[in-house]
Design a protein around this motif. Structure first.
Motif, PDB file in Angstrom:
ATOM      1  N   ASN A   1       0.819  -1.202   0.000  1.00  0.00           N
ATOM      2  CA  ASN A   1       0.000   0.000   0.000  1.00  0.00           C
ATOM      3  C   ASN A   1       0.859   1.261   0.000  1.00  0.00           C
ATOM      4  O   ASN A   1       2.078   1.200   0.073  1.00  0.00           O
ATOM      5  CB  ASN A   1      -0.973  -0.003   1.182  1.00  0.00           C
TER       6      ASN A   1
ATOM      7  N   ASN B   1      -1.401  -0.196  -5.475  1.00  0.00           N
ATOM      8  CA  ASN B   1      -2.372  -0.339  -4.386  1.00  0.00           C
ATOM      9  C   ASN B   1      -3.509  -1.265  -4.789  1.00  0.00           C
ATOM     10  O   ASN B   1      -3.937  -1.285  -5.945  1.00  0.00           O
ATOM     11  CB  ASN B   1      -2.952   1.029  -4.006  1.00  0.00           C
TER      12      ASN B   1
ATOM     13  N   ARG C   1      -6.218   1.244   0.869  1.00  0.00           N
ATOM     14  CA  ARG C   1      -6.534   0.665  -0.433  1.00  0.00           C
ATOM     15  C   ARG C   1      -7.607   1.531  -1.091  1.00  0.00           C
ATOM     16  O   ARG C   1      -8.161   2.431  -0.466  1.00  0.00           O
ATOM     17  CB  ARG C   1      -7.028  -0.769  -0.279  1.00  0.00           C
TER      18      ARG C   1
END
Length: 143
Positions: A2, A37, A95
């Motif tokens: 991420n 991501n 996310r």
């Protein structure tokens, strides 16, 4: 991976103070930290991940995120241009969220990594925005 794990400059690692975070995020984010991501839907199903972020060089805005979906080890994966406005950054889970069911995404207009569409084509743009229920952004005149 991420955006906090991809943050080579430490933009998002600062301590919070007085209710504000140190650094630019999440209202202003570095593109390099967003590519890769994960993208989930509202049913908490993983849809794929962001492969690229496409900038509209005429207007200076983000037009699309290129989402990969399906396949295994990048083989057989399908790419989708998702209007940037269709994505929401979930800062709690680090996310993106795309409000689309997995089955609908499987049937979405997509493309192969070796055959990208003409994303500057106004008809293509209109169709993509219609599919995801987003509005096109009025931008600078096309040259």
């Amino acid at each position: 991976m991420n955006y906090t794990e991809r943050d080579t400059y430490g933009m998002y690692k600062g301590e919070s103070h007085a209710g504000a975070s140190a650094g630019p995020g999440p209202e202003l984010m570095g593109v390099d930290t967003l590519v890769g991501n994960d993208v989930y839907n509202q049913s908490d199903e993983k849809l794929g991940d962001i492969k690229e972020i496409m900038l509209d060089m005429r207007s200076g805005t983000v037009a699309y995120a290129v989402l990969s979906f399906g396949g295994f080890l990048s083989m057989g994966e399908k790419l989708f241009a998702v209007p940037w406005t269709a994505l929401t950054l979930d800062t709690e889970n680090k996310r993106f969220v795309l409000n689309v069911e997995k089955e609908r995404l499987e049937n979405a207009p997509g493309f192969d990594k070796d055959q990208w569409p003409d994303m500057g084509d106004p008809t293509w743009e209109k169709d993509i925005h219609a599919y995801y229920g987003t509005e096109t952004v009025v931008d600078a005149p096309r040259h």
